[in-house]
Write an enzyme that holds these catalytic residues in place. Sequence first.
Site, PDB file in Angstrom:
ATOM      1  N   TYR A  56       0.835  -1.206   0.000  1.00  0.00           N
ATOM      2  CA  TYR A  56       0.000   0.000   0.000  1.00  0.00           C
ATOM      3  C   TYR A  56       0.873   1.261   0.000  1.00  0.00           C
ATOM      4  O   TYR A  56       1.834   1.371   0.776  1.00  0.00           O
ATOM      5  CB  TYR A  56      -0.917   0.034   1.236  1.00  0.00           C
ATOM      6  N   VAL A  57       0.529   2.182  -0.873  1.00  0.00           N
ATOM      7  CA  VAL A  57       1.176   3.499  -0.942  1.00  0.00           C
ATOM      8  C   VAL A  57       0.060   4.549  -0.954  1.00  0.00           C
ATOM      9  O   VAL A  57      -0.919   4.399  -1.715  1.00  0.00           O
ATOM     10  CB  VAL A  57       2.057   3.608  -2.226  1.00  0.00           C
ATOM     11  N   ALA A  67       6.424   1.696  -4.052  1.00  0.00           N
ATOM     12  CA  ALA A  67       6.079   0.282  -3.860  1.00  0.00           C
ATOM     13  C   ALA A  67       7.226  -0.613  -4.320  1.00  0.00           C
ATOM     14  O   ALA A  67       7.500  -1.653  -3.703  1.00  0.00           O
ATOM     15  CB  ALA A  67       4.797  -0.055  -4.627  1.00  0.00           C
ATOM     16  N   CYS A  89       0.289 -10.618  -3.504  1.00  0.00           N
ATOM     17  CA  CYS A  89      -0.119  -9.246  -3.852  1.00  0.00           C
ATOM     18  C   CYS A  89       0.020  -9.037  -5.357  1.00  0.00           C
ATOM     19  O   CYS A  89       1.071  -9.351  -5.942  1.00  0.00           O
ATOM     20  CB  CYS A  89       0.766  -8.262  -3.105  1.00  0.00           C
ATOM     21  N   TYR A  91       0.382  -6.367  -7.074  1.00  0.00           N
ATOM     22  CA  TYR A  91       1.438  -5.433  -7.482  1.00  0.00           C
ATOM     23  C   TYR A  91       2.752  -6.197  -7.659  1.00  0.00           C
ATOM     24  O   TYR A  91       3.493  -5.978  -8.619  1.00  0.00           O
ATOM     25  CB  TYR A  91       1.625  -4.299  -6.459  1.00  0.00           C
TER      26      TYR A  91
HETATM   27  N1  COA Z   1      -1.691  -4.426  -9.208  1.00  0.00           N
HETATM   28  C1  COA Z   1      -0.625  -4.454 -10.041  1.00  0.00           C
HETATM   29  N2  COA Z   1       0.009  -3.334 -10.459  1.00  0.00           N
HETATM   30  C2  COA Z   1      -0.465  -2.137 -10.046  1.00  0.00           C
HETATM   31  C3  COA Z   1      -1.574  -2.047  -9.183  1.00  0.00           C
HETATM   32  C4  COA Z   1      -2.195  -3.257  -8.771  1.00  0.00           C
HETATM   33  N3  COA Z   1      -3.261  -3.260  -7.943  1.00  0.00           N
HETATM   34  N4  COA Z   1      -1.821  -0.736  -8.937  1.00  0.00           N
HETATM   35  C5  COA Z   1      -0.889  -0.037  -9.640  1.00  0.00           C
HETATM   36  N5  COA Z   1      -0.074  -0.882 -10.290  1.00  0.00           N
HETATM   37  C6  COA Z   1       1.029  -0.526 -11.161  1.00  0.00           C
HETATM   38  C7  COA Z   1       0.637   0.583 -12.104  1.00  0.00           C
HETATM   39  O1  COA Z   1       0.301   0.006 -13.316  1.00  0.00           O
HETATM   40  C8  COA Z   1       1.868   1.470 -12.190  1.00  0.00           C
HETATM   41  O2  COA Z   1       2.385   1.337 -13.492  1.00  0.00           O
HETATM   42  P1  COA Z   1       3.073   2.589 -14.255  1.00  0.00           P
HETATM   43  O3  COA Z   1       4.420   2.753 -13.628  1.00  0.00           O
HETATM   44  O4  COA Z   1       3.146   2.127 -15.670  1.00  0.00           O
HETATM   45  O5  COA Z   1       2.168   3.764 -14.031  1.00  0.00           O
HETATM   46  C9  COA Z   1       2.870   0.889 -11.203  1.00  0.00           C
HETATM   47  O6  COA Z   1       2.089  -0.013 -10.375  1.00  0.00           O
HETATM   48  C10 COA Z   1       3.519   1.943 -10.342  1.00  0.00           C
HETATM   49  O7  COA Z   1       4.612   1.357  -9.674  1.00  0.00           O
HETATM   50  P2  COA Z   1       5.177   2.035  -8.347  1.00  0.00           P
HETATM   51  O8  COA Z   1       5.375   3.488  -8.554  1.00  0.00           O
HETATM   52  O9  COA Z   1       6.359   1.234  -7.911  1.00  0.00           O
HETATM   53  O10 COA Z   1       3.972   1.763  -7.343  1.00  0.00           O
HETATM   54  P3  COA Z   1       3.289   2.810  -6.324  1.00  0.00           P
HETATM   55  O11 COA Z   1       4.300   3.341  -5.381  1.00  0.00           O
HETATM   56  O12 COA Z   1       2.492   3.768  -7.095  1.00  0.00           O
HETATM   57  O13 COA Z   1       2.308   1.817  -5.512  1.00  0.00           O
HETATM   58  C11 COA Z   1       0.410   0.361  -5.256  1.00  0.00           C
HETATM   59  C12 COA Z   1       1.536   0.836  -6.193  1.00  0.00           C
HETATM   60  C13 COA Z   1      -0.324  -0.785  -5.944  1.00  0.00           C
HETATM   61  C14 COA Z   1       1.034  -0.143  -3.959  1.00  0.00           C
HETATM   62  C15 COA Z   1      -0.523   1.563  -4.970  1.00  0.00           C
HETATM   63  O14 COA Z   1      -1.156   1.960  -6.181  1.00  0.00           O
HETATM   64  C16 COA Z   1      -1.634   1.224  -3.941  1.00  0.00           C
HETATM   65  O15 COA Z   1      -1.388   1.326  -2.733  1.00  0.00           O
HETATM   66  N6  COA Z   1      -2.826   0.817  -4.434  1.00  0.00           N
HETATM   67  C17 COA Z   1      -3.940   0.435  -3.523  1.00  0.00           C
HETATM   68  C18 COA Z   1      -3.655  -0.908  -2.844  1.00  0.00           C
HETATM   69  C19 COA Z   1      -3.427  -2.015  -3.875  1.00  0.00           C
HETATM   70  O16 COA Z   1      -4.157  -2.166  -4.841  1.00  0.00           O
HETATM   71  N7  COA Z   1      -2.345  -2.817  -3.624  1.00  0.00           N
HETATM   72  C20 COA Z   1      -1.929  -3.891  -4.545  1.00  0.00           C
HETATM   73  C21 COA Z   1      -2.695  -5.159  -4.333  1.00  0.00           C
HETATM   74  S1  COA Z   1      -2.255  -5.933  -2.778  1.00  0.00           S
END
Ligand code: COA
Length: 116
Positions: A56-57, A67, A89, A91
Amino acid sequence: MANDKGKIKGATEIPKIIWNENQQRFETEDKKAYLEYHLKNIHGNNSQIMNILHTYVPPFKRGLGLASHLCVAAFNHAQSHSLPVIPSCSYVSDTFLPRNPSWNALVYKGDVKSSM
Ligand code: COA
């Protein structure tokens, strides 16, 4: 956005990631961004595996590779403790590992259900 090993393109600072052993998390100093895992025993022996459950971010910090830094901290920890990783997860499985394929070597290859 993030390249291999989780470095942020264009970012000037690498965030400090802390291992919170009691809560089974890797987190930022303010605890607002975190990666949550669960250690489980592999059925039939004394080894453990790291099941990464959730990342989570906060919305205003997304898209900067935070993340990815959390994942690098978790995978480095898993590597140094000889823990195979289950990427529960999305992500981790759908974004981090495809973008950082060198970490695939740590992914648990056994039967996940029978290890629960
Ligand atoms: N599953 C897979 N990939 C995801 C995602 C998800 N649920 N949500 C976002 N991403 C990808 C995006 O496509 C993005 O791609 P881009 O770089 O082409 O824009 C990429 O993550 C961004 O990477 P990064 O910058 O390292 O991640 P972040 O710091 O923005 O954090 C999450 C990513 C998923 C942790 C954040 O969007 C979040 O907290 N979302 C809500 C909780 C969630 O869905 N967690 C993941 C499932 S457990």
